[in-house]
Design a protein around this motif. Structure first.
Motif, PDB file in Angstrom:
ATOM      1  N   LYS A 542     -10.223 -43.257  23.723  1.00  0.00           N
ATOM      2  CA  LYS A 542     -10.518 -42.466  24.915  1.00  0.00           C
ATOM      3  C   LYS A 542      -9.288 -41.774  25.495  1.00  0.00           C
ATOM      4  N   PRO A 543      -8.144 -42.459  25.650  1.00  0.00           N
ATOM      5  CA  PRO A 543      -6.960 -41.771  26.201  1.00  0.00           C
ATOM      6  C   PRO A 543      -6.499 -40.589  25.352  1.00  0.00           C
ATOM      7  N   ALA A 544      -6.665 -40.695  24.040  1.00  0.00           N
ATOM      8  CA  ALA A 544      -6.228 -39.601  23.169  1.00  0.00           C
ATOM      9  C   ALA A 544      -7.168 -38.407  23.246  1.00  0.00           C
ATOM     10  N   LEU A 545      -8.484 -38.669  23.268  1.00  0.00           N
ATOM     11  CA  LEU A 545      -9.457 -37.576  23.262  1.00  0.00           C
ATOM     12  C   LEU A 545      -9.479 -36.801  24.577  1.00  0.00           C
ATOM     13  N   PHE A 546      -9.299 -37.477  25.671  1.00  0.00           N
ATOM     14  CA  PHE A 546      -9.497 -36.843  26.964  1.00  0.00           C
ATOM     15  C   PHE A 546      -8.193 -36.613  27.713  1.00  0.00           C
ATOM     16  N   ASN A 547      -7.116 -36.356  26.985  1.00  0.00           N
ATOM     17  CA  ASN A 547      -5.862 -36.015  27.658  1.00  0.00           C
ATOM     18  C   ASN A 547      -5.894 -34.540  28.050  1.00  0.00           C
ATOM     19  N   PRO A 548      -5.065 -34.108  29.003  1.00  0.00           N
ATOM     20  CA  PRO A 548      -5.112 -32.734  29.526  1.00  0.00           C
ATOM     21  C   PRO A 548      -4.891 -31.660  28.465  1.00  0.00           C
ATOM     22  N   PHE A 549      -4.026 -31.919  27.482  1.00  0.00           N
ATOM     23  CA  PHE A 549      -3.737 -30.911  26.459  1.00  0.00           C
ATOM     24  C   PHE A 549      -4.979 -30.597  25.628  1.00  0.00           C
ATOM     25  N   VAL A 550      -5.658 -31.631  25.151  1.00  0.00           N
ATOM     26  CA  VAL A 550      -6.846 -31.434  24.313  1.00  0.00           C
ATOM     27  C   VAL A 550      -7.948 -30.747  25.110  1.00  0.00           C
ATOM     28  N   SER A 551      -8.142 -31.175  26.334  1.00  0.00           N
ATOM     29  CA  SER A 551      -9.223 -30.594  27.132  1.00  0.00           C
ATOM     30  C   SER A 551      -8.966 -29.128  27.453  1.00  0.00           C
ATOM     31  N   ALA A 552      -7.715 -28.776  27.732  1.00  0.00           N
ATOM     32  CA  ALA A 552      -7.400 -27.385  28.074  1.00  0.00           C
ATOM     33  C   ALA A 552      -7.435 -26.468  26.855  1.00  0.00           C
ATOM     34  N   ALA A 553      -6.893 -26.954  25.731  1.00  0.00           N
ATOM     35  CA  ALA A 553      -6.762 -26.114  24.546  1.00  0.00           C
ATOM     36  C   ALA A 553      -8.067 -25.963  23.778  1.00  0.00           C
ATOM     37  N   PHE A 554      -8.920 -26.992  23.829  1.00  0.00           N
ATOM     38  CA  PHE A 554     -10.089 -26.957  22.954  1.00  0.00           C
ATOM     39  C   PHE A 554     -11.411 -27.142  23.694  1.00  0.00           C
ATOM     40  N   ILE A 555     -11.587 -28.250  24.374  1.00  0.00           N
ATOM     41  CA  ILE A 555     -12.890 -28.588  24.929  1.00  0.00           C
ATOM     42  C   ILE A 555     -13.381 -27.524  25.911  1.00  0.00           C
ATOM     43  N   GLY A 556     -12.478 -26.982  26.700  1.00  0.00           N
ATOM     44  CA  GLY A 556     -12.897 -25.970  27.660  1.00  0.00           C
ATOM     45  C   GLY A 556     -12.731 -24.551  27.177  1.00  0.00           C
ATOM     46  N   ASN A 557     -12.351 -24.363  25.936  1.00  0.00           N
ATOM     47  CA  ASN A 557     -12.110 -23.035  25.374  1.00  0.00           C
ATOM     48  C   ASN A 557     -13.415 -22.440  24.866  1.00  0.00           C
ATOM     49  N   PRO A 558     -13.889 -21.313  25.438  1.00  0.00           N
ATOM     50  CA  PRO A 558     -15.177 -20.744  25.011  1.00  0.00           C
ATOM     51  C   PRO A 558     -15.179 -20.298  23.549  1.00  0.00           C
ATOM     52  N   ILE A 559     -14.036 -19.830  23.041  1.00  0.00           N
ATOM     53  CA  ILE A 559     -13.976 -19.416  21.634  1.00  0.00           C
ATOM     54  C   ILE A 559     -14.187 -20.621  20.721  1.00  0.00           C
ATOM     55  N   PHE A 560     -13.524 -21.736  21.066  1.00  0.00           N
ATOM     56  CA  PHE A 560     -13.688 -22.950  20.270  1.00  0.00           C
ATOM     57  C   PHE A 560     -15.124 -23.472  20.378  1.00  0.00           C
ATOM     58  N   LEU A 561     -15.684 -23.444  21.578  1.00  0.00           N
ATOM     59  CA  LEU A 561     -17.046 -23.936  21.763  1.00  0.00           C
ATOM     60  C   LEU A 561     -18.034 -23.193  20.874  1.00  0.00           C
ATOM     61  N   TRP A 562     -17.870 -21.874  20.739  1.00  0.00           N
ATOM     62  CA  TRP A 562     -18.811 -21.085  19.947  1.00  0.00           C
ATOM     63  C   TRP A 562     -18.499 -21.163  18.460  1.00  0.00           C
ATOM     64  N   LYS A 563     -17.250 -20.923  18.081  1.00  0.00           N
ATOM     65  CA  LYS A 563     -16.900 -20.851  16.667  1.00  0.00           C
ATOM     66  C   LYS A 563     -16.960 -22.208  15.969  1.00  0.00           C
ATOM     67  N   ALA A 564     -16.555 -23.268  16.648  1.00  0.00           N
ATOM     68  CA  ALA A 564     -16.493 -24.582  16.001  1.00  0.00           C
ATOM     69  C   ALA A 564     -17.717 -25.444  16.296  1.00  0.00           C
ATOM     70  N   LEU A 565     -18.249 -25.339  17.512  1.00  0.00           N
ATOM     71  CA  LEU A 565     -19.355 -26.213  17.897  1.00  0.00           C
ATOM     72  C   LEU A 565     -20.691 -25.494  17.976  1.00  0.00           C
ATOM     73  N   GLY A 566     -20.695 -24.171  17.900  1.00  0.00           N
ATOM     74  CA  GLY A 566     -21.943 -23.431  17.969  1.00  0.00           C
ATOM     75  C   GLY A 566     -22.543 -23.382  19.358  1.00  0.00           C
TER      76      GLY A 566
END
Length: 759
Positions: A542-566
């Motif tokens: 949990k600490p690794a997945l939900f750190n600020p860097f991962v959330s800012a760069a990927f989880i909240g990125n609309p390009i990543f959400l569409w291209k990688a997660l559909g």
């Protein structure tokens, strides 16, 4: 005139120089006793690349037999040794033809332009010549090649193989009809190919197979108006440079690559399988493998196939009384159009199975998917679907295909729906499901487990050609011939590292590695107790997945959400103000619900890249295999035969289904994608309502706890009830990907009782 004489003298001098030089080289080879393979190559190079430039063996006064004999006489003894690299696809063509034969023994085979008999010797390794064939006829016009064939067959002591020195246009066989007719790199060398193909058509049994492997080129202009007869157009159009270079090059050897030969073949026969390839070893020479049949054999099948494709209840072809009441399928419309033009039916009509519904593959709407599927596995929980809907054999179900896992799970239920329509606009998603259906029709459980449990198998290409191909459409076969070996490579990443969503899974692995939790994730998938699973999650993952860097760069990125997660923008907007919180609310409750190692094959697969025998979709279990491969009781269709694959939009399928045909529609999170300000959602709801029977139900999931379009359903007369709504620290199913699950019931007529979901 004087200049022409000088040029001619120079040409003669050059010719003399080249001939003399090559003669010297050949003499040196003989004197030095260079090995037989080198001598064979030199003979081949001389006959094919040098001699045609100077020897006018194709003069107008020469007969076809004289032309062939002058070309082959000096190289007949080395022909087979020098053609292996040049004439690719011959073995594959024979295997493919054998796989599509309806007869298992007493087969009559005619090999037109069979030359040295190499094809017949190869076929013996595929299907025994002495045991499976009643008679084999090799027809060729070259005495030298026929002599090599006679010696070859005499050594084999085959009494049922006959060598015929005869014209391909007029030869006669003792048998009334042939079950198999083959052209192996011969059609491109026959000047009177129209007559040859006509003669083959007259000899072929109504249930027989014709096969051709040959050089050939096509352009976009040569396929206009007949695309649906061709069985797919992957690699069909040869690039301009290759098309013109190889056509000119081969004409020097009297080998003609122009498209008319193949076009006439495809006109006289129906196309079962078509494969367009390049010989990359020798400069990308274009060649094709093609399997066909009597184009009239499906006259009596138009009604049946059209009906099976788009019901239930069955749709009938239009007549004067019903044509204004019942919508026609696209396949039936295409078949009628082809009949009027005297063309063969669309290739889909000549397939052994009726799973795949006709679609016009040249439509621009399919091009957006770049010839790949998005999902290699399905992110919906079929167990909960059944808990909510309680499927029965009285149901006709429509669902989005995705990777086909849920479609197959519905089909394996003890009281499975009588018809399951799988719909997806992406052709490749249906290619994947079609591969799975063909596997259940033809493979053992262990082979299926290797392919779809492990995601890897050693001999995929061999299985595809010899076992799977008869049960697949030509389009799906083309796709897996080009993609399959890499996808299922036992030394590669496997099936579940394919599709667009593989980027999200790969990123997760990189994050695990970067934060040093790879071993912790591995242990998570091996936990025997819930407490052990919770501890690993809280302390390491949990600490690794939900750190600020991962959330800012990927989880909240609309390009990543569409291209990688559909996840499109409209759906992302339904997740609330914080996408990160949505993801946390998705994943964390899963850890406290059930063991990933034993009862959550969705996350187990994403973390390990494979399933386990006791943690996999129902259709991959021994019990599921037994259900899928069963023949069922009399008057009841086997599970495999109940499935139909539609490559189209939901809206288009709704518009072509007959009124009140469906009892259940499962549209996943599809409606989250619509623009709330547009009218597309209302139009689709209205079309869906028309297709639903009295009391028909729609199951949908959403990223919102109360999606905006529920009001649209209610305004159209649906009763909408939440089957499950996600709350803080709670999961609604084993995936928990969505915030809510809804059942919308058509209320303008009596409805069935809705089962409740127990969390």
């Amino acid at each position: 005139m004087e200049g022409e004489i000088i040029l001619e003298q120079r040409f003669d001098t050059s010719k003399l120089y080249i001939i003399t030089s090559l003669s010297v080289i050949c003499a040196i080879v003989v004197v030095a006793k260079i090995n037989e393979e080198v001598r064979s190559v030199l003979v081949f190079a001389w006959a094919c690349f040098v001699k045609p430039l100077f020897d006018k063996f194709g003069s107008r006064s020469s007969s076809q037999q004289q032309v062939l004999e002058k070309f082959y006489k000096n190289q007949a003894h080395v022909y087979d040794k020098t053609r292996e690299v040049l004439l690719q696809g011959r073995i594959e063509a024979l295997k493919l033809a054998a796989a599509h034969l309806n007869k298992k023994k007493d087969i009559v085979w005619v090999d037109v332009g069979g030359g040295t008999g190499y094809n017949i010797e190869c076929m013996d390794r595929v299907k025994s010549i002495s045991k499976s064939f009643k008679a084999v006829y090799l027809v060729d016009l070259s005495p030298s090649l026929c002599e090599v064939a006679r010696k070859r067959f005499a050594a084999k002591k085959w009494n049922n193989v006959h060598v015929m020195l005869a014209d391909a246009c007029s030869f006669e066989i003792k048998d009334a009809k042939a079950d198999l007719i083959t052209f192996s790199y011969s059609l491109s060398m026959i000047p009177t190919y129209h007559s040859t193909i006509d003669h083959a058509s007259s000899l072929l049994d109504s249930q027989g197979v014709v096969a051709c492997v040959d050089f050939g080129v096509q352009s976009a202009d040569t396929i206009i108006g007949r695309v649906n007869t061709l069985g797919g157009y992957v690699n069909l159009c040869t690039p301009w440079l290759l098309r013109n270079f190889w056509r000119i090059w081969f004409e020097a050897d009297k080998v003609h690559l122009e498209p008319s030969r193949r076009q006439y073949l495809e006109y006289r026969f129906g196309t079962i399988k078509s494969l367009n390839m390049f010989n990359n070893t020798l400069g990308r020479i274009p060649y094709y493998i093609w399997i066909g049949c009597d184009k009239r054999k499906s006259d009596e099948l138009i009604h049946r196939i059209n009906s099976l494709a788009t019901e239930s209840p069955y749709l009938s072809p239009a007549d004067e009384e019903t044509k204004f009441k019942i919508p026609l399928s696209k396949g039936h419309e295409a078949a009628l159009s082809n009949m009027q033009k005297r063309l063969p039916y669309p290739s889909i009509y000549y397939q052994r199975e009726v799973w795949r519904v006709y679609y016009d593959e040249i439509q621009p709407q399919y091009h957006q998917f770049a010839d790949q599927y998005i999902y290699a596995f399905t992110w919906e929980d079929p167990r909960e679907d059944n808990n909510i809907l309680r499927f029965s054999s009285n149901d006709t179900v429509l669902a989005i295909t995705s990777a086909g896992d849920n479609i197959l799970s519905y089909a394996t239920l003890p009281d499975a729906p009588k018809r399951i329509h799988a719909v997806d606009l992406n052709p490749c998603q249906n290619h994947l499901l079609e591969l799975k259906l063909a596997a259940f029709r033809s493979l053992t459980y262990l082979q299926i487990w290797s392919m779809f449990g492990e995601g890897r198998i050693n001999n995929f290409k061999e299985l595809l050609i010899t076992k799977l191909s008869p049960h697949m459409s030509s389009q799906a076969f083309q796709y897996w011939m080009t993609k399959g070996e890499k996808t299922f490579n036992p030394n590669g990443n496997g099936l579940y590292d394919t599709g667009s969503t593989r980027w999200a899974l790969r990123l997760a692995k990189y994050i695990f590695k970067f934060f040093g939790i790879t071993n912790a994730v591995k242990k998570l998938c091996e936990c025997e107790t819930m407490q052990e699973q919770k501890n690993l999650w809280e302390k390491h993952i949990k600490p690794a997945l939900f750190n600020p860097f991962v959330s800012a760069a990927f989880i909240g990125n609309p390009i990543f959400l569409w291209k990688a997660l559909g996840v499109p923008a409209n759906q992302a907007a339904l997740m609330g103000t914080s996408v990160l919180k949505y993801v946390i609310d998705t994943l964390e409750p899963i850890i406290y619900r059930s063991l990933i190692s034993k009862d959550n094959y969705f996350y187990y697969l994403t973390l390990t890249g494979r399933y386990s025998y006791d943690n996999c979709p129902d259709y991959l279990t021994q019990k599921g295999y037994g259900a899928m491969s069963s023949k069922s009781k009399p008057r009841k269709e086997p599970p495999l035969d109940r499935i139909r694959l539609h490559t189209d939009t939901l809206m288009d399928v709704f518009n072509r289904l007959s009124s009140k045909a469906l009892t259940i529609a499962i549209i996943m999170d599809h409606m989250d994608w619509f623009d709330p300000k547009g009218q597309d959602a209302v139009a689709e709801i209205q079309a869906l309502k028309k297709c639903l029977a009295p009391g028909g139900r729609v199951l949908l999931r959403s990223a919102s706890t109360h999606p905006w379009y529920i009001g649209k359903f209610e305004s159209e007369g649906f009763l909408c009830q939440p089957a499950a709504v996600r709350e803080e620290n709670q999961s609604i199913d084993r995936i928990n990907m969505y915030a809510s699950t809804w059942v919308c019931t058509k209320m303008d007529e009596p409805r069935r009782r809705i089962s409740s979901l127990k969390i």
